[in-house]
Design a protein around this motif. Structure first.
Motif, PDB file in Angstrom:
ATOM      1  N   GLY A  56      55.666  81.498  -1.939  1.00 39.44           N
ATOM      2  CA  GLY A  56      56.422  80.652  -2.453  1.00 39.44           C
ATOM      3  C   GLY A  56      56.207  79.191  -2.242  1.00 39.44           C
ATOM      4  N   THR A  57      55.581  78.833  -1.131  1.00 34.62           N
ATOM      5  CA  THR A  57      55.218  77.623  -0.950  1.00 34.62           C
ATOM      6  C   THR A  57      54.121  76.778  -1.783  1.00 34.62           C
ATOM      7  N   SER A 180      59.630  82.918  -4.070  1.00 33.74           N
ATOM      8  CA  SER A 180      59.015  83.455  -2.803  1.00 33.74           C
ATOM      9  C   SER A 180      59.307  85.126  -2.955  1.00 33.74           C
ATOM     10  N   LYS A 185      62.669  88.487   1.488  1.00 34.87           N
ATOM     11  CA  LYS A 185      63.294  88.039   0.355  1.00 34.87           C
ATOM     12  C   LYS A 185      63.964  89.390  -0.479  1.00 34.87           C
TER      13      LYS A 185
HETATM   14  C1  LIG Z   1      63.965  77.750   0.591  1.00 35.46           C
HETATM   15  C2  LIG Z   1      62.423  78.441   0.583  1.00 35.46           C
HETATM   16  N1  LIG Z   1      61.611  77.464   0.035  1.00 35.46           N
HETATM   17  C3  LIG Z   1      60.280  78.029   0.139  1.00 35.46           C
HETATM   18  C4  LIG Z   1      59.809  79.062   0.975  1.00 35.46           C
HETATM   19  C5  LIG Z   1      58.476  79.419   0.853  1.00 35.46           C
HETATM   20  O1  LIG Z   1      58.126  80.469   0.922  1.00 35.46           O
HETATM   21  P1  LIG Z   1      56.912  81.390   1.180  1.00 35.46           P
HETATM   22  O2  LIG Z   1      57.352  81.808   2.516  1.00 35.46           O
HETATM   23  O3  LIG Z   1      56.627  82.484   0.335  1.00 35.46           O
HETATM   24  O4  LIG Z   1      55.863  80.617   1.375  1.00 35.46           O
HETATM   25  C6  LIG Z   1      61.053  79.637   1.161  1.00 35.46           C
HETATM   26  C7  LIG Z   1      60.657  81.052   2.155  1.00 35.46           C
HETATM   27  O5  LIG Z   1      61.093  81.228   3.212  1.00 35.46           O
HETATM   28  C8  LIG Z   1      62.302  79.592   1.530  1.00 35.46           C
HETATM   29  O6  LIG Z   1      63.359  80.017   1.826  1.00 35.46           O
END
Ligand SMILES: Cc1ncc(COP(=O)(O)O)c(C=O)c1O
Length: 376
Positions: A56-57, A180, A185
């Motif tokens: 997600g990042t 993400s 999730k």
């Molecule tokens: C609001 C929000 N943005 C971005 C992310 C980033 O996702 P990832 O952990 O898959 O990199 C998360 C994950 O916890 C999130 O809750």
């Protein structure tokens, strides 16, 4: 907080067969499995295209860059979110500008964003609303602001797969939107995974290039991208799970109603007649189809309550204990305590209770009985 083994037990055979199919194919990165996932995920979000990536990042970063955010731009977002919301903006070379949240939902407040846009001068800007805890931010308002000020919208929909606002799904509103599939999730992979959605095929193509070192053809690079490809095994796992998402989200909504009812019946929640009660429920807006990625309450004596629950075997979590504008690494942005009071207050009093689709009612009752015992 979350017992992943219950979901796994219900789909174990199908999941293992899907993983085994990828192992038999020996095709582990991108390829037909990822293409099929992208088609199905875009359809699930009612978006034209989806682009799978490593997290997600990364989806946030890819979305910002593909939506045209450039070094020196600013991106207005929520200070009450996961770290990646802001760090992705900095990775894109831009500057996060934090606007305060609505205390009833803890989502980014459009009136604060509007004030920020009006005072923003000539700097190029984007808006990144976050659909916190599984409830969409006020997308009607953000779409109007985006049109009025001519700035792109990038949804941080990491917590909101399947959520909607005014009947329109998360991931179908913005120029580019990030999801993400981290294992906790609502729709989760067997490791890190993410995706962006868009209605713009050219933007999707740009994101596909960026996730693969900025080139469409191997060893030829148009720009500097990243290695953020989606693994075929993660795509296969997600494809097994996607058909169950609507039922799981409904299960979460039902459990949220049970918590509301139990907390209310125990006399713990604030009402007109009981304004000194220790628990405040967050509001679900009429336009929102909430998917309760988290069930979060606001409470008196939060840290003592949390310790008390822990002693009784009830795990809870704090999303988030430090608002983004007060994180040490963002000190250079110049925010100080008191600058965004709603986010700062929320960081002191939010508490997430156990929430997942397989949670049993007797377990929820135990959680609420323990909360009632603490305040008695
Ligand atoms: C609001 C929000 N943005 C971005 C992310 C980033 O996702 P990832 O952990 O898959 O990199 C998360 C994950 O916890 C999130 O809750």
């Amino acid at each position: 907080m979350l017992d992943l083994s219950r979901q796994y037990a219900s789909l174990r055979q199908e999941l293992l067969e899907a993983v085994s199919r990828i192992c038999d194919s020996q095709k582990y990165i991108l390829g037909e499995e990822v293409n099929a996932f992208e088609r199905e995920f875009a359809a699930l979000c009612t978006a034209r295209e989806a682009v799978g990536c490593a997290s997600g990042t990364d989806a946030l970063w890819l979305g910002l860059v593909a939506a045209g955010v450039k070094p020196g731009d600013s991106v207005i977002t929520s200070p009450f979110s996961f770290f990646a919301t802001a760090s992705s903006i900095i990775r894109a070379g831009a500057r996060p500008v934090f606007a305060d949240v609505d205390p009833q939902t803890l989502n980014l407040d459009p009136s604060r964003v509007e004030a920020s846009l009006r005072s923003g001068g000539a700097r190029r800007t984007a808006i990144m609303p976050v659909h916190l805890y599984g409830q969409c931010a006020d997308m009607d308002a953000f779409v109007s602001l985006s049109a009025e000020f001519g700035v792109p919208l990038v949804e941080d929909a990491a917590q909101a797969v399947g959520a909607s606002w005014s009947g329109k799904l998360a991931g179908s509103w913005g120029a580019a939107n990030a999801f993400s599939f981290y294992p906790t999730k609502n729709l989760s992979a067997f490791g890190d995974a993410g995706a962006l959605t868009t209605n713009d095929p050219a933007l999707a193509e740009h994101a596909r290039s960026l996730r693969n070192h900025g080139g469409k053809q191997r060893y030829y690079h148009d720009e500097i991208g990243a290695n953020s490809r989606l693994d075929a095994i993660q795509a296969a796992v997600l494809r097994v799970k996607m058909p169950h998402l609507a039922r799981w989200n409904e299960g979460r909504r039902q459990r949220a109603r049970v918590y509301d009812h139990l907390l209310h019946s125990a006399g713990l929640t604030k009402t007109g007649a009981n304004s000194s009660a220790p628990v405040t429920l967050l509001k679900t807006r009429a336009q929102a189809e909430h998917i309760f990625h988290q069930y979060v309450i606001r409470v008196h004596q939060r840290d003592q309550l949390r310790d008390f629950l822990k002693e009784r075997g009830v795990s809870t979590e704090i999303y988030y204990p430090v608002p983004l504008h007060l994180q040490k690494c963002f000190a250079y942005l110049g925010y100080t305590p008191g600058g965004l009071p709603e986010a700062e207050q929320a960081a002191k009093d939010v508490l997430a209770l156990p929430m997942f689709a397989e949670l049993e009612e007797y377990e929820q009752k135990h959680v609420v009985d323990c909360i009632a015992e603490f305040y008695s």
